[in-house]
Design an enzyme around this catalytic site. Structure first.
Site, PDB file in Angstrom:
ATOM      1  N   LYS A 118       0.775  -1.286  -0.102  1.00 43.56           N
ATOM      2  CA  LYS A 118      -0.067  -0.074   0.065  1.00 43.56           C
ATOM      3  C   LYS A 118       0.955   1.066  -0.044  1.00 43.56           C
ATOM      4  O   LYS A 118       0.567   2.341  -0.420  1.00 43.56           O
ATOM      5  CB  LYS A 118      -0.993  -0.143   1.197  1.00 43.56           C
ATOM      6  CG  LYS A 118      -2.210  -1.078   0.940  1.00 43.56           C
ATOM      7  CD  LYS A 118      -3.438  -0.469   1.799  1.00 43.56           C
ATOM      8  CE  LYS A 118      -4.632  -1.412   1.535  1.00 43.56           C
ATOM      9  NZ  LYS A 118      -5.626  -1.100   2.481  1.00 43.56           N
ATOM     10  N   LYS A 200      -4.015 -10.843  -7.263  1.00 46.15           N
ATOM     11  CA  LYS A 200      -5.138 -10.722  -6.441  1.00 46.15           C
ATOM     12  C   LYS A 200      -6.319 -10.012  -6.811  1.00 46.15           C
ATOM     13  O   LYS A 200      -5.921  -8.881  -7.344  1.00 46.15           O
ATOM     14  CB  LYS A 200      -4.791 -10.402  -4.788  1.00 46.15           C
ATOM     15  CG  LYS A 200      -5.872 -10.655  -3.922  1.00 46.15           C
ATOM     16  CD  LYS A 200      -5.484 -10.133  -2.425  1.00 46.15           C
ATOM     17  CE  LYS A 200      -5.712  -8.728  -2.554  1.00 46.15           C
ATOM     18  NZ  LYS A 200      -5.737  -8.089  -1.153  1.00 46.15           N
ATOM     19  N   LYS A 203     -10.586  -4.669  -4.730  1.00 43.42           N
ATOM     20  CA  LYS A 203     -11.852  -3.567  -4.811  1.00 43.42           C
ATOM     21  C   LYS A 203     -11.333  -2.357  -5.817  1.00 43.42           C
ATOM     22  O   LYS A 203     -12.039  -1.762  -6.211  1.00 43.42           O
ATOM     23  CB  LYS A 203     -12.153  -3.231  -3.361  1.00 43.42           C
ATOM     24  CG  LYS A 203     -12.694  -4.247  -2.575  1.00 43.42           C
ATOM     25  CD  LYS A 203     -13.130  -3.232  -1.106  1.00 43.42           C
ATOM     26  CE  LYS A 203     -13.064  -4.410   0.023  1.00 43.42           C
ATOM     27  NZ  LYS A 203     -12.282  -3.942   1.174  1.00 43.42           N
TER      28      LYS A 203
END
Ligand code: TYM
Length: 335
Positions: A118, A200, A203
């Site tokens: 992140k 992966k 969202k």
């Protein structure tokens, strides 16, 4: 207590209300919550405080935080038997997180893969919250003395640090926290992107690689039809067939079939037919879920009163653990 009466164990889990929920979240987490709810005392949370570690549009965060709970209900979670709530409604999460921050090492947080990923993705905003995110997650879980935490594979490392923090605290002050176990499903623990099947499903992906739980039927079918697959033609689960493996997993996640059963079902058929079948199954399932979601969302009055009652129930349980922790660390409490 009656010897025949078994005390139910406790489950805690949560999803961030940032971005649109995907079939990854559904198969990795939500679907398993539904299956486990009768055998455990469950708390399911919309973790809005975690979401602000990345910039959010306030109106959207507000809308999504409550929609998330409606989605839990639409997926089959009973709000009368389980505690469904929004994290920021229970102040003990932030309070325990502060204490646990003082029992978590800089070095161990620096090793967190999600933090590294992140901070690369949001290099303009590597804030302290992003760094201490796992401590808030540990607080979520430990506050309720959870035994089991049903999550996808990507959260395994956060569960490990939660256990380490709990054991460290227990080691200093004596038994305070239950040491939680992760519950990671065999099928669906890591649903991959449809466009990049070695990554992966997420969202935040808007490139067509992820199927949203609230996507329209046509979009679901179109995205699955366009899913990246290998140049072969056999529908088998095997090394080097990431795309097909992912579609088989999705198919089995939604139908409850085993991989072997699915392989048999599609033996001799082409990728096109298979993708169409996967698309139909996913779209049918999500269509029914969306219809329930819209009904639930229409009754705002019920949702709001349910939220209040459940936040009170959660706060009561959380307070018990927090008082114990405050006493153990030496905070003065007037009698
Ligand atoms: P979040 O919001 O990223 O994801 C919610 C849940 O969905 C699972 N998941 C997946 N499973 C399979 N395949 C995928 N592609 C996929 N993507 C996501 C996640 O593993 C997770 O179970 N930190 C957590 C939220 C959280 C939490 C908690 C969870 C906060 N406090 C306490 C459990 C207990 C998170 O960001 O999940």
């Amino acid at each position: 207590m009656d010897n025949n009466q078994v005390v139910k164990k406790t489950i805690f889990s949560g999803i961030q209300p940032s971005g649109n929920l995907t079939i990854g979240n559904y198969l990795g987490a939500l679907k398993n919550w539904v299956a486990l709810q009768d055998d455990y005392n469950c708390l399911f949370c919309s973790v809005d405080m975690h979401s602000i570690t990345v910039r959010q549009t306030p109106a959207e965060l507000r809308r999504r935080s409550v929609e998330m709970l409606a989605l839990y209900m639409a997926a089959g979670i009973d709000p009368e038997k389980n505690i469904l709530f929004i994290q920021s409604h229970v102040p003990a999460h932030a309070e325990l997180a502060w204490v646990l921050n003082c029992y978590t090492m800089f070095g161990e947080l620096s090793r967190m893969t999600q933090f590294k990923e992140k901070s690369q993705k949001h290099s303009e905003n590597i804030n302290a919250g992003l760094f201490t995110y796992p401590v808030l997650m540990a607080a979520d879980i430990l506050l309720y003395q959870a035994d089991l935490v049903p999550v996808g594979l990507d959260q395994k490392q956060h569960l490990e640090i939660t256990r380490d923090i709990a054991m460290r605290f227990n080691g200093v002050y004596g038994d305070t926290f239950t040491i939680p176990e992760p519950y990671i499903p065999k099928i669906g623990m890591k649903i991959m992107s449809l466009t990049e099947p070695d990554k992966k499903m997420s969202k935040s992906d808007v490139s067509g690689g992820s199927v949203g739980i609230l996507d329209r039927r046509d979009d679901i079918i179109r995205k699955i039809k366009r899913a990246v697959t290998d140049s072969g033609s056999e529908i088998v689960y095997a090394d080097g067939k990431d795309g097909i493996n992912n579609l088989l997993t999705i198919y089995c996640g939604f139908t409850g079939k085993t991989i072997e059963e699915a392989e048999k079902e599609f033996a001799g058929m082409g990728y096109g037919v298979f993708k169409e079948a996967v698309g139909e199954v996913v779209a049918d399932h999500l269509g029914a879920l969306q219809a329930r979601f819209n009904e639930i969302l229409a009754d705002k009055e019920y949702l709001n009163s349910m939220l209040k009652t459940n936040a009170e129930k959660a706060a009561y349980l959380a307070r018990k653990t927090l008082s114990k922790v405050y006493r153990k660390v030496g905070f003065y409490q007037p009698k």
